[in-house]
Design a protein around this motif. Structure first.
Motif, mmCIF file in Angstrom:
data_model
loop_
_atom_site.group_PDB
_atom_site.id
_atom_site.type_symbol
_atom_site.label_atom_id
_atom_site.label_comp_id
_atom_site.label_asym_id
_atom_site.label_seq_id
_atom_site.Cartn_x
_atom_site.Cartn_y
_atom_site.Cartn_z
ATOM 1 N N MET A 1 -8.950 13.431 -18.248
ATOM 2 C CA MET A 1 -7.967 12.150 -18.142
ATOM 3 C C MET A 1 -8.874 10.831 -18.003
ATOM 4 O O MET A 1 -8.140 9.882 -18.415
ATOM 5 C CB MET A 1 -6.926 12.354 -17.234
ATOM 6 C CG MET A 1 -5.860 13.347 -17.628
ATOM 7 S SD MET A 1 -4.932 12.879 -19.110
ATOM 8 C CE MET A 1 -5.243 14.064 -19.973
ATOM 9 N N ALA A 2 -9.954 11.033 -17.661
ATOM 10 C CA ALA A 2 -10.957 9.790 -17.511
ATOM 11 C C ALA A 2 -10.896 9.272 -18.978
ATOM 12 O O ALA A 2 -11.308 7.882 -19.013
ATOM 13 C CB ALA A 2 -12.051 10.147 -16.815
ATOM 14 N N ARG A 3 -10.717 10.213 -19.812
ATOM 15 C CA ARG A 3 -10.824 9.302 -21.248
ATOM 16 C C ARG A 3 -9.777 8.322 -21.449
ATOM 17 O O ARG A 3 -9.983 7.268 -22.506
ATOM 18 C CB ARG A 3 -10.323 10.398 -22.425
ATOM 19 C CG ARG A 3 -11.683 11.456 -22.343
ATOM 20 C CD ARG A 3 -11.128 12.744 -22.995
ATOM 21 N NE ARG A 3 -12.039 13.712 -22.871
ATOM 22 C CZ ARG A 3 -12.207 14.735 -23.529
ATOM 23 N NH1 ARG A 3 -11.368 14.944 -24.747
ATOM 24 N NH2 ARG A 3 -12.889 15.789 -23.589
ATOM 25 N N TYR A 4 -8.642 8.271 -20.806
ATOM 26 C CA TYR A 4 -7.551 7.335 -20.660
ATOM 27 C C TYR A 4 -7.681 6.368 -19.564
ATOM 28 O O TYR A 4 -7.455 5.032 -19.742
ATOM 29 C CB TYR A 4 -6.314 7.837 -20.932
ATOM 30 C CG TYR A 4 -6.108 9.331 -21.756
ATOM 31 C CD1 TYR A 4 -6.491 8.760 -23.115
ATOM 32 C CD2 TYR A 4 -5.766 10.083 -21.356
ATOM 33 C CE1 TYR A 4 -6.471 9.860 -24.095
ATOM 34 C CE2 TYR A 4 -5.718 11.338 -22.271
ATOM 35 C CZ TYR A 4 -6.075 10.990 -23.685
ATOM 36 O OH TYR A 4 -6.205 12.014 -24.411
ATOM 37 N N LEU A 5 -8.199 6.805 -18.541
ATOM 38 C CA LEU A 5 -8.470 6.027 -17.228
ATOM 39 C C LEU A 5 -9.346 5.081 -17.441
ATOM 40 O O LEU A 5 -9.120 3.707 -17.136
ATOM 41 C CB LEU A 5 -8.689 6.961 -16.314
ATOM 42 C CG LEU A 5 -8.706 6.691 -14.667
ATOM 43 C CD1 LEU A 5 -8.286 7.856 -13.604
ATOM 44 C CD2 LEU A 5 -10.163 5.982 -14.404
#
Ligand SMILES: NC(=O)c1ccc[n+]([C@@H]2O[C@H](COP(=O)([O-])OP(=O)(O)OC[C@H]3O[C@@H](n4cnc5c(N)ncnc54)[C@H](OP(=O)(O)O)[C@@H]3O)[C@@H](O)[C@H]2O)c1
Length: 216
Positions: A181-185
């Motif tokens: 989810m770091a891809r969006y964060l």
């Protein structure tokens, strides 16, 4: 907790100071200036120390990585063995002139970091707020409407510890799920930076998610 700070600049210096003021045992490391590390430790209180990245890592329960993306490999090499450690990263995978992400869409800085240290437990946290807001959030931590702070990671225990640290700083932790989810964060962080640094109201900006009951 014993917290090693790898990168004692705007983020690491302030978060380390807040962790120490919150009662954690902190080692500040990785700066061009040993004097600066000593000053940070002195100002943060009796349980803070200055050290090398290796010293910061050796006895740490948690390591905060807060270096420019180009320094990640170097600071990890200086820290040595981090197997089994909880690694909280706020480092963003930015290019050298700090204008864009060099990793995005199909991966993230946090995932790349986890690949570099597969035996450690990486949690992405704190990158979504500017350093300028940290002391204000800490000072106002007893208010009911705490600002949110999103974090993500794959290891349950590491996430529990990261959420505790997020609370200690004065935020309301919001679990965004697995490390990918770091891809969006991380891109969300660029939006926050735009609002903080390009707006007219100053950089001390945080955000808060509200939930509502759905209505017809
Ligand atoms: N600043 C923010 O508001 C913010 C917000 C969210 C995420 N981030 C991310 O967090 C990370 C850290 O940002 P920051 O603003 O805290 O950066 P910073 O102020 O530049 O701090 C970086 C730290 O690393 C040290 N360092 C860099 N190169 C070094 C070298 N070659 N040898 C020894 N020490 C070295 C610096 O030393 P000195 O002490 O000598 O400068 C400093 O202590 C970055 O990845 C950034 O994208 C920053």
């Amino acid at each position: 907790m014993r917290i090693g700070i790898l990168g004692s600049g705007l983020m690491g210096g302030k978060l380390g100071t807040i962790f120490a003021r919150g009662g954690h045992d902190v080692v500040f490391s990785y700066s061009h200036s040993e004097k600066k590390l000593e000053r940070l430790a002195r100002d943060a209180g009796a349980i803070a120390h200055a050290g090398t990245p290796r010293e910061a890592a050796e006895s740490a329960d948690v390591l905060l990585i807060a270096v420019p993306w180009s320094r990640i490999a170097d600071v990890l090499q200086q820290a040595g063995d981090v197997s089994g450690k909880i690694i909280v990263t706020c480092s963003m995978p930015m290019n050298d002139d700090d204008t864009d992400l060099v990793i995005a869409h199909s991966s993230s800085g946090a995932e790349e970091l986890a690949r570099m240290i597969p035996d450690a437990h990486v949690v992405s946290a704190f990158c979504t707020v500017p350093s300028e807001v940290l002391f204000a959030v800490f000072e106002l931590r007893d208010t009911e409407r705490r600002p949110s702070l999103v974090y993500c990671g794959d290891n349950k225990h590491a996430k529990t510890i990261a959420a505790q640290l997020i609370r200690d700083v004065g935020f309301d932790p919001v679990d965004a799920g697995p490390l990918r989810m770091a891809r969006y964060l991380e891109p969300f962080t660029l939006l926050i930076a735009q609002l903080a640094y390009e707006g007219d109201e100053g950089p001390a900006l945080a955000y808060r998610f509200e939930r509502f009951e759905e209505r017809e």
